[in-house]
Design a protein around this motif. Structure first.
Motif, PDB file in Angstrom:
ATOM      1  N   VAL A 175       0.752  -1.188   0.106  1.00 28.57           N
ATOM      2  CA  VAL A 175      -0.342   0.301  -0.215  1.00 28.57           C
ATOM      3  C   VAL A 175       0.601   1.538  -0.169  1.00 28.57           C
ATOM      4  N   ALA A 176       0.615   1.604  -1.162  1.00 30.67           N
ATOM      5  CA  ALA A 176       0.745   3.398  -0.911  1.00 30.67           C
ATOM      6  C   ALA A 176       0.390   4.273  -0.762  1.00 30.67           C
ATOM      7  N   THR A 177       1.049   5.219  -0.124  1.00 29.39           N
ATOM      8  CA  THR A 177       0.244   7.061   0.569  1.00 29.39           C
ATOM      9  C   THR A 177       0.720   8.160  -0.256  1.00 29.39           C
ATOM     10  N   TYR A 178      -0.341   8.466  -0.630  1.00 32.09           N
ATOM     11  CA  TYR A 178       0.043  10.254  -1.452  1.00 32.09           C
ATOM     12  C   TYR A 178      -0.924  11.382  -0.498  1.00 32.09           C
ATOM     13  N   ILE A 179      -0.437  12.379  -0.246  1.00 35.48           N
ATOM     14  CA  ILE A 179      -0.501  13.314   0.148  1.00 35.48           C
ATOM     15  C   ILE A 179      -1.603  13.796  -0.951  1.00 35.48           C
ATOM     16  N   GLY A 181      -6.422  12.138  -6.869  1.00 38.24           N
ATOM     17  CA  GLY A 181      -4.963  12.545  -7.100  1.00 38.24           C
ATOM     18  C   GLY A 181      -4.258  10.513  -7.016  1.00 38.24           C
ATOM     19  N   VAL A 182      -4.931  10.075  -6.378  1.00 34.36           N
ATOM     20  CA  VAL A 182      -4.576   8.228  -6.896  1.00 34.36           C
ATOM     21  C   VAL A 182      -4.906   7.463  -7.364  1.00 34.36           C
ATOM     22  N   TRP A 183      -6.420   8.753  -8.520  1.00 35.40           N
ATOM     23  CA  TRP A 183      -6.966   8.307  -9.345  1.00 35.40           C
ATOM     24  C   TRP A 183      -5.666   8.376 -10.705  1.00 35.40           C
ATOM     25  N   GLU A 184      -5.189   9.348 -10.301  1.00 38.22           N
ATOM     26  CA  GLU A 184      -3.860   9.808 -11.395  1.00 38.22           C
ATOM     27  C   GLU A 184      -3.049   8.597 -10.405  1.00 38.22           C
ATOM     28  N   ALA A 185      -2.072   8.224  -9.675  1.00 37.61           N
ATOM     29  CA  ALA A 185      -1.695   7.742  -9.321  1.00 37.61           C
ATOM     30  C   ALA A 185      -1.250   6.189 -10.044  1.00 37.61           C
ATOM     31  N   ASN A 202       7.624  -1.281 -16.002  1.00 37.98           N
ATOM     32  CA  ASN A 202       7.805  -0.817 -17.319  1.00 37.98           C
ATOM     33  C   ASN A 202       7.365   0.542 -18.121  1.00 37.98           C
ATOM     34  N   THR A 203       6.652   1.483 -16.860  1.00 33.41           N
ATOM     35  CA  THR A 203       6.599   2.715 -17.243  1.00 33.41           C
ATOM     36  C   THR A 203       6.997   3.977 -16.204  1.00 33.41           C
ATOM     37  N   SER A 204       6.565   5.199 -16.623  1.00 36.18           N
ATOM     38  CA  SER A 204       7.447   5.893 -16.114  1.00 36.18           C
ATOM     39  C   SER A 204       6.659   6.984 -15.162  1.00 36.18           C
ATOM     40  N   PRO A 205       6.009   6.861 -14.387  1.00 35.21           N
ATOM     41  CA  PRO A 205       4.842   7.713 -13.581  1.00 35.21           C
ATOM     42  C   PRO A 205       6.012   8.885 -13.089  1.00 35.21           C
ATOM     43  N   GLY A 206       6.524   8.421 -13.213  1.00 31.85           N
ATOM     44  CA  GLY A 206       8.106  10.181 -12.345  1.00 31.85           C
ATOM     45  C   GLY A 206       8.325  10.240 -11.169  1.00 31.85           C
ATOM     46  N   ASP A 265       5.353   7.509  -8.539  1.00 30.84           N
ATOM     47  CA  ASP A 265       5.778   6.594  -8.803  1.00 30.84           C
ATOM     48  C   ASP A 265       6.140   5.876  -7.134  1.00 30.84           C
ATOM     49  N   TRP A 266       5.402   4.947  -7.275  1.00 27.77           N
ATOM     50  CA  TRP A 266       4.839   4.348  -6.077  1.00 27.77           C
ATOM     51  C   TRP A 266       5.657   2.994  -5.555  1.00 27.77           C
ATOM     52  N   TYR A 267       6.519   2.273  -5.560  1.00 25.14           N
ATOM     53  CA  TYR A 267       7.495   2.425  -5.234  1.00 25.14           C
ATOM     54  C   TYR A 267       8.124   1.847  -4.370  1.00 25.14           C
TER      55      TYR A 267
END
Ligand SMILES: *Cc1c(COP(=O)(O)O)cnc(C)c1O
Length: 395
Positions: free
Chosen positions: A59-63, A68-72, A221-225, A229-231
């Motif tokens: 589980v990755a958390t975003y502010i 925002g998480v749709w886009e993430a 294989n993606t470039s989320p920036g 980036d969730w990793y």
């Protein structure tokens, strides 16, 4: 004379009622963001967040809010020019589709309208037709917050399997995580998206993306920036990478307290049952009020309704009149109509019954509506509150 005195109540489908304990947990000085204490809290949240979604994965958390998480999620799994299949029920998945398009993603929308769930058969057909495997992901909401329809997540997974399609299955549970039963791993969901301000009872500002190993492989294989980036958010080499900057300090204290309540004190199974009982009591009241279509739940079949939100349809513009009366005279804020054609917007409203809800809060909302119906002389039958209390008494 006005009776609008005392506490007001929001009964909108997000942001939901924040428990006093959660608010109080935020009432403290800012912590040092380099302190081990904050890191301990963050690490303690993880198993509880996973318990809420019934997953052992990441589980990755975003502010961020839900958008925002749709886009993430999209940035981590789909590249510009690639295709996704969106199951459009109600209003919210369509918004997600527009966002995907804004990122240069090609969208195919299967539209199911304002009163139906996604049809697994149609999903299977669409995926069978995709012989080249162009769809990288299937996007769906579990609960659509505009129509209050509840999609059958497991049945849609089965449809993807039946079509032997490799697309990632991405489910938006923003409206209903912690309310409607949801089992990410058992149901074969690859990515789950949620935010903290609905079933999780925390002020808006935290978004969560859960992802399994298959999704992780795709994301390589993606470039989320860097920011999206969730990793690093789940495997940080240094603490600040969890949020790629300042941690959402006070939100973390709030969420810690909310998860104490939800996971450790009530328990997720009990929370699901409580939502079912409360929703059933509200539906019984609506059924009782109804006189020849004067007041109806938007979704006829009870098994297709979310237990987090109810959309109620009325006639003659009465929904807006009722909503305004209840707000001005009872201090209860009901949800506005969403997703219906413009000329219909005065004929529906929504009750949010997600998260921090108990008998007096529910009866307060129903009693206020009942009072409004009488004051406005809107056609309705007697006995709605008794119908609701009969259900609540049987829990
Ligand atoms: C509330 C909601 C969203 C949007 O969340 P925001 O925090 O307003 O961006 C998306 N999907 C569903 C199903 C929701 O209920």
């Amino acid at each position: 004379m006005s009776l609008n005195f005392g506490r007001t109540q929001t009964a909108i489908p997000g942001p939901s009622v924040v428990p006093d304990r959660v608010l109080n947990a935020m009432h403290r000085p800012s912590p040092d963001i380099y302190s081990p204490e904050l890191e301990r809290i963050v690490i303690s949240l993880e198993p509880d967040l996973k318990a809420v979604a019934q997953t052992k994965h990441n589980v990755a958390t975003y502010i961020a809010n839900g958008h925002g998480v749709w886009e993430a999620a999209l940035r981590n799994i789909v590249k510009t020019g690639e295709h996704v299949l969106v199951l459009g029920t109600g209003r919210f998945a369509q918004g997600w589709a527009v966002m995907a398009q804004s990122l240069g993603i090609e969208v195919t929308l299967l539209e199911f309208g304002m009163q139906s769930p996604a049809d697994p058969q149609k999903l299977e057909e669409a995926l069978r037709e995709d012989t080249s495997g162009k769809f990288k992901a299937v996007l769906m909401v579990q609960t659509d917050t505009a129509s209050s329809v509840l999609n059958d997540v497991k049945a849609c997974r089965d449809a993807i399997n039946a079509a032997q399609h490799d697309a990632l299955f991405v489910v938006d549970c923003i409206a209903c995580l912690g309310c409607d039963r949801f089992e990410m791993d058992n149901w074969g969901v690859d990515i789950t998206i949620t935010a903290c301000q609905k079933g999780l009872m925390t002020p808006a500002g935290l978004g969560f993306v859960y992802f399994n190993d298959k999704a992780l492989e795709v994301s390589k294989n993606t470039s989320p920036g860097e920011y999206w980036d969730w990793y690093p958010r789940v495997n940080p080499d240094i603490f600040y990478k969890r949020y790629d900057g300042t941690a959402p300090t006070h939100h973390l204290y709030a969420l810690r307290e909310a998860l104490n309540i939800l996971v450790h004190e009530e328990g997720i199974e009990n929370a699901w049952s409580r939502h079912t009982t409360i929703a059933n009591s509200i539906w019984a009241a609506i059924e009782k009020w109804n006189v020849e279509g004067s007041m109806q739940h938007n979704i006829q079949d009870k098994s297709l309704r979310s237990t987090a939100v109810s959309t109620i349809t009325m006639q003659d513009g009465n929904a807006t009149k009722l909503r305004k009366w209840v707000e001005q005279n009872a201090g209860v804020t009901l949800g506005v109509s969403l997703g219906f054609p413009e000329e219909e917007t005065d004929n529906s409203f929504r009750i949010g019954h997600m998260g921090h809800q108990n008998i007096p809060m529910v009866l307060g909302v129903l009693g206020s509506i009942d009072t409004g119906l009488k004051a406005l002389k809107i056609p309705h039958a007697e006995g709605a509150l008794a119908a609701a209390t009969s259900i609540l008494a049987k829990h």
